[in-house]
Design a protein around this motif. Structure first.
Motif, PDB file in Angstrom:
ATOM      1  N   VAL A  61      39.967  46.302  39.067  1.00 53.52           N
ATOM      2  CA  VAL A  61      39.559  47.286  38.049  1.00 53.52           C
ATOM      3  C   VAL A  61      39.310  46.585  36.715  1.00 53.52           C
ATOM      4  CG1 VAL A  61      40.238  49.375  36.821  1.00 53.52           C
ATOM      5  CG2 VAL A  61      40.879  49.085  39.218  1.00 53.52           C
ATOM      6  N   PHE A  62      40.194  45.670  36.346  1.00 49.44           N
ATOM      7  CA  PHE A  62      40.029  44.924  35.096  1.00 49.44           C
ATOM      8  C   PHE A  62      38.831  43.978  35.183  1.00 49.44           C
ATOM      9  CE2 PHE A  62      44.416  46.304  34.933  1.00 49.44           C
ATOM     10  CZ  PHE A  62      44.606  46.607  33.598  1.00 49.44           C
ATOM     11  N   TYR A  63      38.661  43.308  36.325  1.00 48.83           N
ATOM     12  CA  TYR A  63      37.522  42.407  36.475  1.00 48.83           C
ATOM     13  C   TYR A  63      36.196  43.165  36.381  1.00 48.83           C
ATOM     14  CZ  TYR A  63      40.967  39.004  38.164  1.00 48.83           C
ATOM     15  OH  TYR A  63      42.047  38.159  38.275  1.00 48.83           O
ATOM     16  N   PHE A  64      36.158  44.332  36.985  1.00 48.91           N
ATOM     17  CA  PHE A  64      34.942  45.154  36.971  1.00 48.91           C
ATOM     18  C   PHE A  64      34.546  45.508  35.537  1.00 48.91           C
ATOM     19  CE2 PHE A  64      33.269  49.551  36.790  1.00 48.91           C
ATOM     20  CZ  PHE A  64      32.081  49.377  37.482  1.00 48.91           C
ATOM     21  N   ALA A  65      35.480  46.039  34.771  1.00 48.45           N
ATOM     22  CA  ALA A  65      35.184  46.446  33.395  1.00 48.45           C
ATOM     23  C   ALA A  65      34.897  45.242  32.505  1.00 48.45           C
ATOM     24  CB  ALA A  65      36.356  47.247  32.821  1.00 48.45           C
ATOM     25  N   GLY A  66      35.645  44.169  32.675  1.00 46.09           N
ATOM     26  CA  GLY A  66      35.482  43.000  31.816  1.00 46.09           C
ATOM     27  C   GLY A  66      34.173  42.274  32.038  1.00 46.09           C
ATOM     28  N   PHE A  67      33.813  42.003  33.301  1.00 51.17           N
ATOM     29  CA  PHE A  67      32.585  41.260  33.574  1.00 51.17           C
ATOM     30  C   PHE A  67      31.342  42.069  33.221  1.00 51.17           C
ATOM     31  CE2 PHE A  67      35.203  38.602  36.572  1.00 51.17           C
ATOM     32  CZ  PHE A  67      35.021  37.415  35.858  1.00 51.17           C
ATOM     33  N   LEU A  68      31.371  43.377  33.433  1.00 45.11           N
ATOM     34  CA  LEU A  68      30.237  44.209  33.019  1.00 45.11           C
ATOM     35  C   LEU A  68      30.054  44.186  31.502  1.00 45.11           C
ATOM     36  CD1 LEU A  68      30.224  47.434  35.238  1.00 45.11           C
ATOM     37  CD2 LEU A  68      28.645  45.510  35.279  1.00 45.11           C
ATOM     38  N   THR A  69      31.157  44.188  30.771  1.00 38.07           N
ATOM     39  CA  THR A  69      31.081  44.111  29.312  1.00 38.07           C
ATOM     40  C   THR A  69      30.485  42.784  28.862  1.00 38.07           C
ATOM     41  OG1 THR A  69      33.006  45.560  29.065  1.00 38.07           O
ATOM     42  CG2 THR A  69      32.404  44.199  27.175  1.00 38.07           C
ATOM     43  N   LEU A  70      30.901  41.686  29.488  1.00 36.05           N
ATOM     44  CA  LEU A  70      30.349  40.375  29.143  1.00 36.05           C
ATOM     45  C   LEU A  70      28.863  40.303  29.464  1.00 36.05           C
ATOM     46  CD1 LEU A  70      33.266  38.058  30.361  1.00 36.05           C
ATOM     47  CD2 LEU A  70      32.681  38.680  28.008  1.00 36.05           C
ATOM     48  N   LEU A  71      28.454  40.903  30.580  1.00 34.81           N
ATOM     49  CA  LEU A  71      27.033  40.945  30.931  1.00 34.81           C
ATOM     50  C   LEU A  71      26.248  41.750  29.900  1.00 34.81           C
ATOM     51  CD1 LEU A  71      24.718  40.375  32.886  1.00 34.81           C
ATOM     52  CD2 LEU A  71      25.390  42.429  34.172  1.00 34.81           C
ATOM     53  N   TRP A  72      26.810  42.868  29.464  1.00 37.81           N
ATOM     54  CA  TRP A  72      26.159  43.688  28.434  1.00 37.81           C
ATOM     55  C   TRP A  72      26.014  42.902  27.130  1.00 37.81           C
ATOM     56  CZ3 TRP A  72      27.824  45.463  23.627  1.00 37.81           C
ATOM     57  CH2 TRP A  72      27.032  46.458  23.035  1.00 37.81           C
ATOM     58  N   GLY A  73      27.055  42.180  26.749  1.00 39.58           N
ATOM     59  CA  GLY A  73      26.995  41.381  25.538  1.00 39.58           C
ATOM     60  C   GLY A  73      25.936  40.299  25.627  1.00 39.58           C
ATOM     61  N   TYR A  74      25.807  39.673  26.794  1.00 45.32           N
ATOM     62  CA  TYR A  74      24.781  38.645  26.989  1.00 45.32           C
ATOM     63  C   TYR A  74      23.382  39.235  26.839  1.00 45.32           C
ATOM     64  CZ  TYR A  74      21.644  35.436  29.420  1.00 45.32           C
ATOM     65  OH  TYR A  74      20.584  34.625  29.739  1.00 45.32           O
ATOM     66  N   CYS A  75      23.142  40.395  27.445  1.00 41.35           N
ATOM     67  CA  CYS A  75      21.830  41.038  27.358  1.00 41.35           C
ATOM     68  C   CYS A  75      21.522  41.463  25.919  1.00 41.35           C
ATOM     69  CB  CYS A  75      21.777  42.256  28.286  1.00 41.35           C
ATOM     70  SG  CYS A  75      21.850  41.839  30.040  1.00 41.35           S
ATOM     71  N   LEU A  76      22.519  42.001  25.217  1.00 40.19           N
ATOM     72  CA  LEU A  76      22.315  42.393  23.825  1.00 40.19           C
ATOM     73  C   LEU A  76      21.941  41.184  22.982  1.00 40.19           C
ATOM     74  CD1 LEU A  76      22.560  44.463  21.488  1.00 40.19           C
ATOM     75  CD2 LEU A  76      24.987  43.872  21.360  1.00 40.19           C
ATOM     76  N   SER A  77      22.657  40.094  23.149  1.00 39.55           N
ATOM     77  CA  SER A  77      22.407  38.899  22.363  1.00 39.55           C
ATOM     78  C   SER A  77      21.053  38.275  22.687  1.00 39.55           C
ATOM     79  CB  SER A  77      23.524  37.871  22.625  1.00 39.55           C
ATOM     80  OG  SER A  77      23.250  36.648  21.989  1.00 39.55           O
ATOM     81  N   THR A  78      20.666  38.286  23.958  1.00 46.60           N
ATOM     82  CA  THR A  78      19.457  37.597  24.391  1.00 46.60           C
ATOM     83  C   THR A  78      18.183  38.376  24.099  1.00 46.60           C
ATOM     84  OG1 THR A  78      20.705  36.524  26.168  1.00 46.60           O
ATOM     85  CG2 THR A  78      18.301  36.507  26.358  1.00 46.60           C
ATOM     86  N   TYR A  79      18.224  39.690  24.328  1.00 45.35           N
ATOM     87  CA  TYR A  79      16.988  40.468  24.323  1.00 45.35           C
ATOM     88  C   TYR A  79      16.782  41.360  23.092  1.00 45.35           C
ATOM     89  CZ  TYR A  79      16.932  39.024  29.208  1.00 45.35           C
ATOM     90  OH  TYR A  79      16.930  38.272  30.354  1.00 45.35           O
ATOM     91  N   LEU A  80      17.830  41.681  22.345  1.00 41.25           N
ATOM     92  CA  LEU A  80      17.679  42.603  21.226  1.00 41.25           C
ATOM     93  C   LEU A  80      17.973  41.992  19.867  1.00 41.25           C
ATOM     94  CD1 LEU A  80      19.070  46.040  22.500  1.00 41.25           C
ATOM     95  CD2 LEU A  80      16.705  45.326  22.190  1.00 41.25           C
ATOM     96  N   LEU A  81      18.854  41.028  19.804  1.00 36.81           N
ATOM     97  CA  LEU A  81      19.262  40.487  18.516  1.00 36.81           C
ATOM     98  C   LEU A  81      18.495  39.217  18.166  1.00 36.81           C
ATOM     99  CD1 LEU A  81      23.151  40.906  18.623  1.00 36.81           C
ATOM    100  CD2 LEU A  81      21.440  42.431  17.633  1.00 36.81           C
ATOM    101  N   LYS A  82      18.191  39.083  16.892  1.00 38.85           N
ATOM    102  CA  LYS A  82      17.636  37.839  16.394  1.00 38.85           C
ATOM    103  C   LYS A  82      18.738  36.791  16.357  1.00 38.85           C
ATOM    104  CE  LYS A  82      14.510  40.415  13.359  1.00 38.85           C
ATOM    105  NZ  LYS A  82      14.125  40.683  11.943  1.00 38.85           N
TER     106      LYS A  82
END
Length: 462
Positions: A214-235
């Motif tokens: 349960v912790f791995y599921f929530a944690g890894f999805l959050t890290l994936l979301w952060g990677y996508c935000l940093s790569t595709y939306l933020l300067k």
């Protein structure tokens, strides 16, 4: 009459805008030229497409925030059995999150106002993602799992405490007033989506793969979301929160934008703070005690019904409230009138159904009343949440942080007081009556003193 170009050369950009606005021709003929001037100056607001992309992205981020937050409550019983924790020890682990959550609301909001909410949101998400993943690892590789897990939950509270103030700051600066209600309501749906997702998928993972998954599921999805935000939306300049940003954010020099002493003397500011205190504390109380109420009042009831149905109702009502609010403003209704209408529904109408829950003896009526009450409470996103941005967009994150900190702390008090009342009276009615009374007091204050005009304009140093 001089041309626009000659005026611009003589008077600069501000005079150019004034010239266009004062032209004797109809305003509609000047709109294309005004748009060109605005684009040349750098429009701070997202385009319609960017706004939709960011809305979906922030909705997902809020969803994952609640997934990570709910991971411990879902796994608490299993972890208690595994590590031999009693009820008091489990309570320490569960409550440690909220103490951390209270600490960073104001700090996160103020920092976001200074350096940008997107930086704060990204750093917060990445760190709470790592913290979530590290929780089961830390629990297994230490001789003091209770202490370490409690510290990690406190740390997660610290990190997640900045999220909503940072959101408020970001949306106040990048979303047009005519779209703020929908955007805030849509992003707010993430809390319901996260609760449902973790309630369904998390329960399945717990049963099949164990509590660690349960912790791995929530944690890894959050890290994936952060990677996508940093790569595709933020300067590139928006990805890192540097020491220079921190120094800028907490500088106490004369360049500070807002005279806080004068701002906090304004009644509309206190009206929105008191209303948010009421909403946050009563929501926290209901969230904490409602499952126990159903379980004790209706022993044969199915937990998935009263833990899921209200949140399913809340998702469409949240979107509806945002669409309705923006639509009424576009029709020409005064902004403050619309904000107050949303609060009449979110605090007043919902209180009626909360009161009905306390009086019914029918299980299905209780579920129906509770679902309607939770659904109507989402109208608060289009009321006080947006009103904070109306009043002081230059420090909206800070103001929301102040109100939410008080709401969280008051919620702890109300939860304890509710338990005392339930225990001493042997009835659930006092808890519901307390929630209704606090809501009505907050609503009356908001209706009496709330305004939508900016309160920070005359306090800005130029």
């Amino acid at each position: 009459m001089d041309s626009v170009g000659s005026k611009h050369s003589q008077m600069g950009y501000k005079s150019d805008v004034e010239f266009i606005l004062q032209d004797e021709q109809p305003l509609l003929k000047c709109l294309p030229q005004m748009e060109r001037v605005k684009r040349a100056s750098g429009d701070p607001y997202w385009s319609r497409l960017d706004s939709r992309v960011w809305t979906v992205t922030l909705l997902l981020g809020t969803c994952l925030l609640y997934c990570a937050r709910a991971s411990m409550p879902i796994c608490a019983v299993t972890m208690s059995e595994h590590f031999g924790w009693n009820k008091q020890q489990s309570g320490i682990v569960l409550s440690s999150f909220f103490w951390g959550y209270c600490v960073t609301q104001v700090v996160g909001g103020h920092l976001s106002d200074k350096v940008g909410g997107e930086k704060v949101i990204l750093l917060s998400a990445v760190t709470w993602g790592f913290t979530t993943v590290a929780t089961p690892l830390a629990a297994h590789f230490t001789s003091l799992p209770l202490l370490l897990v409690s510290l990690l939950r406190f740390l997660m509270g610290l990190l997640q405490g900045v999220h909503f103030p940072a959101l408020t700051s970001l949306l106040s600066r990048r979303v047009r007033e005519s779209e703020r209600a929908f955007t805030c309501s849509a992003v707010g749906c993430g809390s319901q989506f996260g609760t449902l997702l973790m309630g369904g998928v998390g329960s399945l993972l717990l049963e099949v793969y164990g509590w660690e998954s349960v912790f791995y599921f929530a944690g890894f999805l959050t890290l994936l979301w952060g990677y996508c935000l940093s790569t595709y939306l933020l300067k590139e300049s928006e990805r890192l929160l540097t020491f220079d940003d921190l120094a800028k954010g907490f500088s106490l020099s004369g360049q500070s934008n807002v005279n806080w002493k004068r701002l906090f003397k304004k009644a509309p500011v206190w009206a929105v703070i008191i209303a948010q205190l009421s909403v946050a504390s009563t929501s926290f109380t209901l969230f904490s005690w409602m499952p126990t109420f159903f379980k004790e009042s209706f022993p044969d009831s199915k937990g998935w019904v009263f833990n899921v149905v209200p949140w399913l109702v809340a998702i469409p009502t949240a979107v509806l409230s945002g669409l309705l609010s923006d639509y009424l403003i576009k029709l020409g209704y005064k902004t403050i009138w619309v904000r107050k209408l949303m609060q009449i529904i979110g605090m007043g109408a919902s209180s009626i159904f909360i009161f009905c829950v306390s009086k019914t003896t029918s299980y299905w009526r209780a579920v129906s009343f509770a679902s309607v009450a939770v659904g109507l409470q989402t109208f608060n996103h289009s009321g006080i949440t947006v009103n904070v941005q109306d009043l002081a967009p230059s420090c909206a994150g800070f103001l929301f942080g102040v109100a939410n900190t008080g709401g969280a702390m008051l919620g702890v008090v109300w939860v304890y007081l509710s338990g005392y009342l339930i225990e001493t009276t042997g009835s659930w009615s006092p808890m519901f009556h307390l929630v209704v009374a606090v809501n009505i007091i907050g609503l009356i204050v908001f209706l009496e003193f709330a305004k939508s005009e900016r309160m920070d304009i005359d306090t800005i140093h130029i």
